[in-house]
Design a protein around this motif. Sequence first.
Motif, PDB file in Angstrom:
ATOM      1  N   VAL A   1       1.780  -2.740   5.887  1.00 44.02           N
ATOM      2  CA  VAL A   1       1.547  -2.718   4.431  1.00 44.02           C
ATOM      3  C   VAL A   1       0.046  -2.587   4.160  1.00 44.02           C
ATOM      4  CG1 VAL A   1       1.755  -4.058   2.292  1.00 44.02           C
ATOM      5  CG2 VAL A   1       3.630  -4.063   3.929  1.00 44.02           C
TER       6      VAL A   1
ATOM      7  N   SER B   1      -4.568   0.987  -5.220  1.00 40.82           N
ATOM      8  CA  SER B   1      -3.267   0.991  -4.539  1.00 40.82           C
ATOM      9  C   SER B   1      -2.686  -0.412  -4.593  1.00 40.82           C
ATOM     10  CB  SER B   1      -3.414   1.439  -3.079  1.00 40.82           C
ATOM     11  OG  SER B   1      -4.064   0.435  -2.330  1.00 40.82           O
ATOM     12  N   ASN B   2      -1.375  -0.468  -4.530  1.00 39.19           N
ATOM     13  CA  ASN B   2      -0.695  -1.772  -4.540  1.00 39.19           C
ATOM     14  C   ASN B   2       0.615  -1.582  -3.785  1.00 39.19           C
ATOM     15  OD1 ASN B   2      -0.216  -4.544  -5.528  1.00 39.19           O
ATOM     16  ND2 ASN B   2       1.424  -3.575  -6.678  1.00 39.19           N
ATOM     17  N   ASN B   3       0.599  -1.948  -2.513  1.00 38.59           N
ATOM     18  CA  ASN B   3       1.775  -1.690  -1.671  1.00 38.59           C
ATOM     19  C   ASN B   3       2.526  -2.987  -1.400  1.00 38.59           C
ATOM     20  OD1 ASN B   3       0.300   0.701  -1.588  1.00 38.59           O
ATOM     21  ND2 ASN B   3       1.248   1.268   0.361  1.00 38.59           N
ATOM     22  N   THR B   4       3.809  -2.945  -1.648  1.00 39.43           N
ATOM     23  CA  THR B   4       4.605  -4.166  -1.512  1.00 39.43           C
ATOM     24  C   THR B   4       5.868  -3.901  -0.721  1.00 39.43           C
ATOM     25  OG1 THR B   4       3.778  -4.866  -3.674  1.00 39.43           O
ATOM     26  CG2 THR B   4       5.677  -6.051  -2.813  1.00 39.43           C
ATOM     27  N   ALA B   5       6.100  -4.738   0.293  1.00 38.00           N
ATOM     28  CA  ALA B   5       7.370  -4.698   1.017  1.00 38.00           C
ATOM     29  C   ALA B   5       8.105  -5.985   0.654  1.00 38.00           C
ATOM     30  CB  ALA B   5       7.117  -4.660   2.520  1.00 38.00           C
TER      31      ALA B   5
ATOM     32  N   ALA C   1      -3.217  -4.895  -1.859  1.00 41.66           N
ATOM     33  CA  ALA C   1      -3.722  -3.979  -2.886  1.00 41.66           C
ATOM     34  C   ALA C   1      -5.210  -3.755  -2.730  1.00 41.66           C
ATOM     35  CB  ALA C   1      -3.448  -4.559  -4.273  1.00 41.66           C
TER      36      ALA C   1
ATOM     37  N   ASP D   1      -3.394   4.796   0.848  1.00 38.63           N
ATOM     38  CA  ASP D   1      -3.088   5.245  -0.527  1.00 38.63           C
ATOM     39  C   ASP D   1      -4.321   5.196  -1.431  1.00 38.63           C
ATOM     40  OD1 ASP D   1      -0.584   5.554   0.405  1.00 38.63           O
ATOM     41  OD2 ASP D   1       0.350   3.996  -0.830  1.00 38.63           O
TER      42      ASP D   1
ATOM     43  N   SER E   1       2.489  -8.110   0.028  1.00 38.08           N
ATOM     44  CA  SER E   1       1.809  -7.134  -0.807  1.00 38.08           C
ATOM     45  C   SER E   1       0.326  -7.078  -0.470  1.00 38.08           C
ATOM     46  CB  SER E   1       2.014  -7.510  -2.283  1.00 38.08           C
ATOM     47  OG  SER E   1       1.476  -6.523  -3.123  1.00 38.08           O
TER      48      SER E   1
ATOM     49  N   SER F   1      -1.075   1.029   4.847  1.00 41.67           N
ATOM     50  CA  SER F   1      -0.660   1.948   3.764  1.00 41.67           C
ATOM     51  C   SER F   1      -1.490   1.740   2.511  1.00 41.67           C
ATOM     52  CB  SER F   1       0.803   1.759   3.376  1.00 41.67           C
ATOM     53  OG  SER F   1       1.570   1.377   4.438  1.00 41.67           O
ATOM     54  N   ALA F   2      -1.841   0.483   2.222  1.00 38.70           N
ATOM     55  CA  ALA F   2      -2.640   0.228   1.009  1.00 38.70           C
ATOM     56  C   ALA F   2      -4.003   0.905   1.131  1.00 38.70           C
ATOM     57  CB  ALA F   2      -2.804  -1.273   0.794  1.00 38.70           C
TER      58      ALA F   2
ATOM     59  N   ASN G   1       2.591  -9.458  -6.744  1.00 38.20           N
ATOM     60  CA  ASN G   1       1.831  -8.287  -6.281  1.00 38.20           C
ATOM     61  C   ASN G   1       0.426  -8.718  -5.892  1.00 38.20           C
ATOM     62  OD1 ASN G   1      -0.277  -7.577  -8.594  1.00 38.20           O
ATOM     63  ND2 ASN G   1       1.564  -8.360  -9.566  1.00 38.20           N
TER      64      ASN G   1
END
Length: 317
Positions: free
Chosen positions: A55, A23-27, A13, A62, A11, A58-59, A298
């Motif tokens: 990730v 933003s908070n991107n998690t795989a 963020a 976003d 994750s 993308s964070a 997260n």
Amino acid sequence: MGIETSCDETSVAIVQDGRRVLSNNTASSLRLHQKYGGVIPEIAFRAQLETISQVCRSALKDAAVRPQDLKLICVTCGPGLAGSLLVGVSFAKALSFSLGLPLLEVDHLHGHIYSGLLNRVPVKNPYVALVVSGGHTSLFFVRDYKRIDLLGSTLDDACGEAFDKVAKILGLGYPGGPLIEKLAQKGNPKRIKFSCSGTKSPLDFSFSGIKTAVLYYYSKLRAPSSELKSDIAASFQEAVINTLVHKSFLACRLKKTNCLVIGGGVVANSRLREKFQQQGERENIALYFPEKRFCTDNAAMVAGLGYRLLKTGRADG
Ligand code: KG4
Ligand code: ZN
């Protein structure tokens, strides 16, 4: 920026002023572990190694933030799986070195406490905090962001782990918490008298006895009806939640605080929230729950707490 890789999640963020989550991107590699009924460390960290750059990109995208706009890199330093932590910490170090930014390490459990404060007005110190996750069950007394005292913790299984094991006994799948919750919704929580074992220190926890009690009860049944299975799930869940409520509010009384902050994956449970809320109203204690998306692991909680630690003057190498 926060980076969290302590278990099976990767994750990243972006958080502004320690509170506003941009933003908070998690795989998650959860799917890869499901057939084993638990997280396999080697699978987890290989997946993290493969996904962390993406990730992170993308964070940033976003949040509409460029790397040069960042002010601080925060990363989970533990507790967690060694290989997984190493991926996050190495990535964070490289990023902080290349961008010339300060780097702060954040304790994963303290991060879970902070998750209840994201996107909210700040809570007044001191307060009691409960962390209930798949790996931990602990009560803390938070004096301020730097001084967090442990009041008690589990002597055996973690609370989420007990949910996972009971789900396995009932043949439900993994992770067990959400599946037990769903089954319990149809069940009668008063049908079977399960209870958590007592502990010498009143603020410690023990969940292995109740898990074994469910195992004995269930293995004696010939062909349990789906109604009985729901009642077992509901009775187990109710006993666990009653213990969490009882000990958390006891800690508030002992520490003379009227504020309780709760975090961790198990806090996604709606029955748990309901019972804490009811008791909070009875005892006039203010409750802080994380938004459901910040209950499980997260990076937003890591970035948020890291920012607060920076403000207290902390610096890591
Ligand atoms: O905080 P978390 O994502 O990971 C750790 O740091 O351990 O917590 C995962 C745990 C799992 O044991 C899962 O079964 C439990 O949280 N969990 C739940 C629910 N959702 C997740 N337990 C009870 N009810 C739920 N709705
Ligand atoms: Zn966690």
